[in-house]
Design a protein around this motif. Structure first.
Motif, mmCIF file in Angstrom:
data_model
loop_
_atom_site.group_PDB
_atom_site.id
_atom_site.type_symbol
_atom_site.label_atom_id
_atom_site.label_comp_id
_atom_site.label_asym_id
_atom_site.label_seq_id
_atom_site.Cartn_x
_atom_site.Cartn_y
_atom_site.Cartn_z
ATOM 1 N N PHE A 70 -2.352 -17.806 0.797
ATOM 2 C CA PHE A 70 -1.217 -18.203 0.085
ATOM 3 C C PHE A 70 -0.985 -19.651 0.278
ATOM 4 O O PHE A 70 -1.368 -20.221 1.308
ATOM 5 N N SER A 71 -0.363 -20.390 -0.683
ATOM 6 C CA SER A 71 0.065 -21.687 -0.485
ATOM 7 C C SER A 71 0.748 -22.034 0.806
ATOM 8 O O SER A 71 0.286 -23.222 1.572
ATOM 9 N N PHE A 72 1.500 -21.357 1.093
ATOM 10 C CA PHE A 72 2.567 -21.558 2.384
ATOM 11 C C PHE A 72 1.706 -21.474 3.620
ATOM 12 O O PHE A 72 2.238 -22.162 4.541
ATOM 13 N N GLN A 73 0.601 -20.670 3.531
ATOM 14 C CA GLN A 73 -0.329 -20.507 4.615
ATOM 15 C C GLN A 73 -0.971 -21.816 5.006
ATOM 16 O O GLN A 73 -1.252 -22.278 6.109
ATOM 17 N N TRP A 74 -1.617 -22.304 3.991
ATOM 18 C CA TRP A 74 -2.008 -23.573 4.096
ATOM 19 C C TRP A 74 -1.071 -24.745 4.606
ATOM 20 O O TRP A 74 -1.644 -25.670 5.059
ATOM 21 N N ALA A 119 5.007 -16.251 7.888
ATOM 22 C CA ALA A 119 6.013 -15.850 6.983
ATOM 23 C C ALA A 119 5.148 -14.762 6.036
ATOM 24 O O ALA A 119 4.176 -14.876 5.627
ATOM 25 N N PRO A 120 6.117 -13.751 5.508
ATOM 26 C CA PRO A 120 7.549 -13.711 5.560
ATOM 27 C C PRO A 120 8.154 -12.644 6.665
ATOM 28 O O PRO A 120 9.071 -12.078 6.803
ATOM 29 N N PHE A 147 8.308 -21.453 -2.037
ATOM 30 C CA PHE A 147 7.380 -20.455 -1.950
ATOM 31 C C PHE A 147 7.872 -18.835 -2.124
ATOM 32 O O PHE A 147 7.272 -18.015 -1.449
ATOM 33 N N ARG A 148 9.281 -18.749 -2.589
ATOM 34 C CA ARG A 148 9.838 -17.611 -2.652
ATOM 35 C C ARG A 148 9.060 -16.376 -3.529
ATOM 36 O O ARG A 148 8.983 -15.538 -2.833
ATOM 37 N N SER A 149 8.398 -17.117 -4.422
ATOM 38 C CA SER A 149 7.477 -16.162 -5.184
ATOM 39 C C SER A 149 6.457 -15.356 -4.429
ATOM 40 O O SER A 149 6.068 -14.216 -4.625
ATOM 41 N N ILE A 200 4.126 -10.511 -1.296
ATOM 42 C CA ILE A 200 3.781 -9.962 -0.196
ATOM 43 C C ILE A 200 4.549 -8.676 0.138
ATOM 44 O O ILE A 200 4.003 -7.729 0.525
ATOM 45 N N GLU A 201 5.827 -8.977 0.094
ATOM 46 C CA GLU A 201 6.893 -7.771 0.528
ATOM 47 C C GLU A 201 6.452 -6.768 -0.444
ATOM 48 O O GLU A 201 6.551 -5.596 0.091
ATOM 49 N N SER A 202 6.178 -6.859 -1.717
ATOM 50 C CA SER A 202 5.985 -5.795 -2.596
ATOM 51 C C SER A 202 4.896 -5.071 -2.217
ATOM 52 O O SER A 202 4.763 -3.914 -2.199
ATOM 53 N N GLU A 203 3.907 -5.780 -1.765
ATOM 54 C CA GLU A 203 2.380 -5.206 -1.499
ATOM 55 C C GLU A 203 2.623 -4.433 0.010
ATOM 56 O O GLU A 203 2.084 -3.090 -0.066
ATOM 57 N N GLU A 204 3.567 -4.912 0.573
ATOM 58 C CA GLU A 204 3.859 -4.279 1.970
ATOM 59 C C GLU A 204 4.593 -2.702 1.906
ATOM 60 O O GLU A 204 4.187 -1.789 2.338
ATOM 61 N N GLN A 205 5.507 -2.654 0.872
ATOM 62 C CA GLN A 205 6.084 -1.758 0.535
ATOM 63 C C GLN A 205 5.291 -0.505 -0.087
ATOM 64 O O GLN A 205 5.357 0.601 0.154
ATOM 65 N N GLY A 206 4.471 -0.933 -0.993
ATOM 66 C CA GLY A 206 3.415 -0.212 -1.532
ATOM 67 C C GLY A 206 2.612 0.378 -0.496
ATOM 68 O O GLY A 206 2.171 1.643 -0.366
ATOM 69 N N ALA A 207 2.147 -0.317 0.501
ATOM 70 C CA ALA A 207 1.322 0.066 1.494
ATOM 71 C C ALA A 207 1.951 1.108 2.534
ATOM 72 O O ALA A 207 1.458 2.310 3.063
ATOM 73 N N GLU A 208 3.417 1.025 2.635
ATOM 74 C CA GLU A 208 4.088 1.872 3.374
ATOM 75 C C GLU A 208 4.288 3.369 2.860
ATOM 76 O O GLU A 208 4.277 4.091 3.328
#
Length: 468
Positions: free
Chosen positions: A188-192, A392-393, A411-413, A418-426
């Motif tokens: 992600f851009s924030f990681q760079w 983050a996050p 970079f809130r979007s 990321i949080e949506s993907e983590e919820q799906g994985a849970e």
């Protein structure tokens, strides 16, 4: 962002004590490494000399890791609850104790800061016997670990341990680059942005080492600090290659239990040191009685200097204990806390090293405060900030949401994605655990093919997960 446990795990007294133990042992590893290089003993010629033996310390690290094999056997034989082990079945012939479905693994952020991270998909339903070839396959990451550790130990001879620890923390730069261009993983851009701040921290910290050397009274060591920085950075590059290799190749159907992996890497590293590395450094020209490192001189100094023997025993213990407690930190909390642990180490190492210099050794060992130390503090702050941005996050990280101290970056979007993907994985994980429970109840009408609703439930739950 994978982790051993859910991010909602609370930090109680037991978790806090384990975290503090990991901090103490991790700090002890770095302090012992530098202190041993400053000890003096009787050399092979009978004259006193400094015990600067980077290959010996690398060898000692692998010997400490090899104790993981003993712990692995203890965990398997006595069925001790431990991350990465499933004692529910008895078909693990060697005690490989394969990972059960939903078993907890450990590692650091985004599976890059710890070589033992496994993807959830590699966990199989029930224990499996580890094949014989896997024990030989584990020699490959040992080669990377050997090269990285040896380079870093060589560099530690020329720079302060606090600067060494800070430079080691910059390995995230090379991991990110390799994940993007070697594994093809999208960052992600924030990681760079986090990577950028880590680059700035490396420049500041490396510059501090060179400035400190320029004020040293030892004129014959001109340029040694730059050499030390370059060696440690080279070690960080090789370490990144190790992490990327393990993430790419070692995500297999039959993963290696954590203590076994630690122990086998230690075993192979020990063998490689004795059979390959030591012969090379013995015949390589250098300042150690004509060799880069003379093993016979090392043995003589070790056998005739009790101080070096005691220091090595402590070094051996703290290396294994750090690996042990680091596993428990991620198991009892999550992988984010492992990353926080790594971020704390430069701070604790520097504080302890200053304390040793001014209070314990009265200027004999440790690290002095110089007029450039404030610049090092600034570099440390940049490194912690960059790592927090990159992580983050997750809890304890810094989200860039357009505030003034975020430099206007928003970079809130990306965080929401990321949080949506983590919820799906849970949700997927919860469903797999429920299915394992149903399979265990063999008398139930909901078991196996006798239940026509299993596939329906699975599809509906996965559909819900993708729409969150």
């Amino acid at each position: 962002m994978s982790g051993g446990n859910s991010a909602t795990n609370k930090c109680g007294l037991a978790e806090l004590l384990i975290f503090m133990a990991a901090i103490i042992c991790g700090t002890g590893c770095s302090i012992c490494s530098k202190t041993m290089m400053e000890l003096r003993g009787e050399g092979i010629t009978g004259e006193e000399e400094v015990f600067q033996k980077p290959i010996f310390q690398t060898f000692g690290m692998f010997v400490g890791m090899m104790f993981g094999l003993v712990m692995h056997k203890v965990v398997v034989i006595f069925k001790i609850p431990f991350p990465g082990y499933d004692h529910g079945t008895d078909n693990s012939a060697d005690g490989a104790g394969g990972l059960a479905s939903g078993a907890k693994t450990y590692g650091s952020i985004d599976a890059e800061a710890d070589p033992l991270v496994k993807k959830e998909e590699q966990a199989s339903s029930g224990s499996q016997q580890l094949p014989v070839w896997m024990y030989f396959f584990l020699a490959i990451p040992s080669v990377f670990d050997l090269a990285a550790t040896a380079l870093c130990m060589m560099g530690l001879q020329y720079i302060d341990v606090s600067i060494y620890q800070l430079l080691r923390g910059s390995g995230i730069i090379f991991v990110a680059l390799m994940k993007q261009h070697v594994l093809g993983h999208h960052l992600f851009s924030f990681q760079w942005i986090g990577v950028f701040w880590n680059v700035m921290a490396v420049l500041v910290v490396g510059g501090t080492a060179i400035l400190n050397e320029s004020e040293s009274d030892e004129a014959d060591q001109s340029g040694d600090a730059l050499l030390g920085v370059m060696l440690v950075m080279a070690g960080a590059v090789v370490q990144a290659m190790q992490f990327v290799f393990e993430e790419k190749v070692m995500t297999m159907d039959i993963p290696s239990p954590p203590l076994l992996l630690i122990g086998m890497e230690g075993l192979w590293g020990t063998v490689l040191c004795l059979l390959i590395v030591y012969p090379i450094v013995y015949y390589l020209p250098g300042d150690d009685h004509g060799s880069y490192e003379d093993p016979w001189n090392t043995i003589h100094m070790f056998m005739n200097t009790p101080t070096i023997q005691n220091a090595f025993i402590v070094y051996f213990l703290v290396i294994f204990l750090y690996n042990f407690f680091a596993v428990l930190v991620t198991f009892m909390l999550n992988s984010v806390w492992h990353a926080i642990l790594d971020n704390f180490r430069p701070i604790t190492v520097w504080i302890v090293d200053l304390f040793i210099f001014y209070v314990i050794s009265q200027g004999t060992f440790g690290e002095a405060w110089t007029r450039w130390s404030w610049l090092q503090v600034f570099g440390m702050g940049i490194l912690l900030y960059g790592t927090a941005v990159y992580n983050a996050p997750n809890a304890g990280s810094i989200r860039l949401e357009g505030r003034w101290f975020d430099f206007g970056l928003d970079f809130r979007s990306e965080y929401t994605e990321i949080e949506s993907e983590e919820q799906g994985a849970e949700l997927d994980q919860e469903w797999r655990e429920k299915m394992d429970t149903f399979k265990a109840r063999k008398d139930s009408s909901f078991y196996g093919e006798r239940s026509p609703h299993v596939s329906v439930h699975t599809q509906s739950l996965r559909g819900l997960a993708t729409n969150i």
